[in-house]
Design an enzyme around this catalytic site. Structure first.
Site, PDB file in Angstrom:
ATOM      1  N   ASP A  90       0.832  -1.199   0.000  1.00 53.90           N
ATOM      2  CA  ASP A  90       0.000   0.000   0.000  1.00 53.90           C
ATOM      3  C   ASP A  90       0.870   1.253   0.000  1.00 53.90           C
ATOM      4  O   ASP A  90       1.965   1.254   0.566  1.00 53.90           O
ATOM      5  CB  ASP A  90      -0.920  -0.016   1.238  1.00 53.90           C
ATOM      6  CG  ASP A  90      -2.091   0.931   1.086  1.00 53.90           C
ATOM      7  OD1 ASP A  90      -2.273   1.499  -0.014  1.00 53.90           O
ATOM      8  OD2 ASP A  90      -2.830   1.123   2.067  1.00 53.90           O
TER       9      ASP A  90
ATOM     10  N   HIS B 279       3.170   2.596  -8.933  1.00 55.09           N
ATOM     11  CA  HIS B 279       2.984   1.159  -9.149  1.00 55.09           C
ATOM     12  C   HIS B 279       4.205   0.548  -9.852  1.00 55.09           C
ATOM     13  O   HIS B 279       4.641  -0.547  -9.516  1.00 55.09           O
ATOM     14  CB  HIS B 279       1.727   0.896  -9.993  1.00 55.09           C
ATOM     15  CG  HIS B 279       0.455   1.373  -9.354  1.00 55.09           C
ATOM     16  ND1 HIS B 279       0.175   1.172  -8.021  1.00 55.09           N
ATOM     17  CD2 HIS B 279      -0.622   2.043  -9.847  1.00 55.09           C
ATOM     18  CE1 HIS B 279      -1.004   1.700  -7.736  1.00 55.09           C
ATOM     19  NE2 HIS B 279      -1.509   2.235  -8.814  1.00 55.09           N
TER      20      HIS B 279
ATOM     21  N   LEU C 289      11.124 -21.225  -3.588  1.00 58.50           N
ATOM     22  CA  LEU C 289      10.155 -20.268  -3.025  1.00 58.50           C
ATOM     23  C   LEU C 289       8.888 -20.333  -3.870  1.00 58.50           C
ATOM     24  O   LEU C 289       8.956 -20.450  -5.096  1.00 58.50           O
ATOM     25  CB  LEU C 289      10.725 -18.838  -3.096  1.00 58.50           C
ATOM     26  CG  LEU C 289       9.753 -17.717  -2.718  1.00 58.50           C
ATOM     27  CD1 LEU C 289       9.621 -17.616  -1.194  1.00 58.50           C
ATOM     28  CD2 LEU C 289      10.219 -16.364  -3.260  1.00 58.50           C
TER      29      LEU C 289
HETATM   30  C1  FPP Z   1      -1.713   0.015  -3.453  1.00 54.32           C
HETATM   31  O1  FPP Z   1      -1.241   1.344  -3.454  1.00 54.32           O
HETATM   32  C2  FPP Z   1      -1.120  -0.767  -4.546  1.00 54.32           C
HETATM   33  C3  FPP Z   1      -1.814  -1.409  -5.532  1.00 54.32           C
HETATM   34  C4  FPP Z   1      -3.284  -1.435  -5.569  1.00 54.32           C
HETATM   35  C5  FPP Z   1      -1.137  -2.109  -6.649  1.00 54.32           C
HETATM   36  C6  FPP Z   1       0.076  -2.901  -6.277  1.00 54.32           C
HETATM   37  C7  FPP Z   1       0.576  -3.623  -7.471  1.00 54.32           C
HETATM   38  C8  FPP Z   1       1.869  -3.681  -7.863  1.00 54.32           C
HETATM   39  C9  FPP Z   1       2.976  -3.025  -7.137  1.00 54.32           C
HETATM   40  C10 FPP Z   1       2.214  -4.475  -9.087  1.00 54.32           C
HETATM   41  C11 FPP Z   1       2.731  -5.849  -8.671  1.00 54.32           C
HETATM   42  C12 FPP Z   1       3.022  -6.670  -9.854  1.00 54.32           C
HETATM   43  C13 FPP Z   1       3.238  -8.003  -9.817  1.00 54.32           C
HETATM   44  C14 FPP Z   1       3.498  -8.736 -11.082  1.00 54.32           C
HETATM   45  C15 FPP Z   1       3.241  -8.778  -8.568  1.00 54.32           C
HETATM   46  P1  FPP Z   1      -2.300   2.519  -3.649  1.00 54.32           P
HETATM   47  O2  FPP Z   1      -2.423   2.798  -5.100  1.00 54.32           O
HETATM   48  O3  FPP Z   1      -3.573   2.152  -2.962  1.00 54.32           O
HETATM   49  O4  FPP Z   1      -1.567   3.689  -2.908  1.00 54.32           O
HETATM   50  P2  FPP Z   1      -2.271   4.906  -2.126  1.00 54.32           P
HETATM   51  O5  FPP Z   1      -2.966   4.302  -0.944  1.00 54.32           O
HETATM   52  O6  FPP Z   1      -1.103   5.763  -1.743  1.00 54.32           O
HETATM   53  O7  FPP Z   1      -3.210   5.568  -3.080  1.00 54.32           O
END
Ligand code: FPP
Length: 238
Positions: free
Chosen positions: A14, A31, A125
């Site tokens: 997050d 992201h 893993l």
């Molecule tokens: C939350 O931060 C994050 C997400 C909803 C997306 C996480 C996904 C990735 C990092 C990609 C992973 C890829 C693979 C292949 C595993 P947010 O957008 O809710 O952040 P905020 O709370 O600051 O708005």
């Protein structure tokens, strides 16, 4: 096996949006940087002897984000899987994706299936990506599976009625994967957000202020150190 090393570490990633905003960039930039943190945690998990690492990459609720962000995230998943698979395979990582596939694009499903098939026999893993997943969805789909089975095989009904908690585990989308020992959520939010509701019954929780793109090897190791200090009693007296 050293009990202070968790078998299964699960990460609620997050804070990508806030990380990007702090830098005056688009949320998607956060992201993209977040994928680097996944890579770092995979490496650190392997080095530490963790056997299962899971990440909450996209919840059922995340479908309600602006379409452009959803499209960017889905594109990022395909790209990251295609780019990382050789390395993951070479390092003995078994790759699994769990979630509701109904809304996933065919290209993404094909990429997931080929990555899962290719890495199926790896043992160092297991990396589980929860994609289009929610805890309530999982429990509901397990209940529906049981109902369908009872309808097609009424002779199974008696066994099902006598089933214990372990029996129900087998119907969950996470069947075969041990429950998480440690769940870490980044970015200072203190909630589970419909994640592994059933499976987290006895998980240790760690909430850290670090935003996900800043959660790298050091932060992962610190989380393991914190876990090693916890005393797990599972409702018993020690
Ligand atoms: C939350 O931060 C994050 C997400 C909803 C997306 C996480 C996904 C990735 C990092 C990609 C992973 C890829 C693979 C292949 C595993 P947010 O957008 O809710 O952040 P905020 O709370 O600051 O708005």
């Amino acid at each position: 096996m050293n009990n202070s090393i968790p078998v299964h570490v699960s990460l609620i990633m997050d804070g990508n949006g806030r990380w990007a905003k702090e830098r005056g960039k688009d949320r998607v930039f956060g992201h993209i940087e977040g994928v680097e943190s996944v890579r770092a945690c995979v490496e650190s998990a392997i080095e530490s002897g963790v056997k299962y690492l899971s990440v909450y990459a996209f919840s059922e609720e995340n479908w309600n984000r602006p379409q452009a962000e959803v499209d960017a995230l889905m594109g990022l998943m395909v790209k990251a899987m295609a780019a990382e698979m050789d390395k993951l395979d070479r390092n003995g990582v078994r790759f699994i994706v769990i979630g509701n596939r109904e809304r996933l694009a065919p290209e993404l499903v094909a990429t997931i299936d080929s990555c899962m098939a290719r890495t199926a026999s790896n043992e160092t893993l297991t990396l589980v990506v929860f994609l289009s997943y929610s805890g309530k969805w999982d429990i509901l789909q397990a209940a529906k599976k049981m109902i369908a089975e009872a309808c097609t095989c009424p002779e199974r009904l008696n066994d099902m009625m006598n089933m214990g908690v372990g029996g129900f585990d087998a119907y969950l989308a996470t069947a075969g994967i041990p429950d998480p020992d440690l769940i870490v959520r980044t970015s200072g939010e203190n909630r589970l957000s419909n994640y592994l509701l059933w499976q987290s019954a006895y998980s240790e929780f760690l909430f850290v202020d670090t935003l996900w793109p800043d959660f790298r090897k050091n932060e992962f190791r610190e989380a393991l150190e914190e876990y090693a200090k916890r005393e797990r009693r599972y409702g018993k007296v020690k």
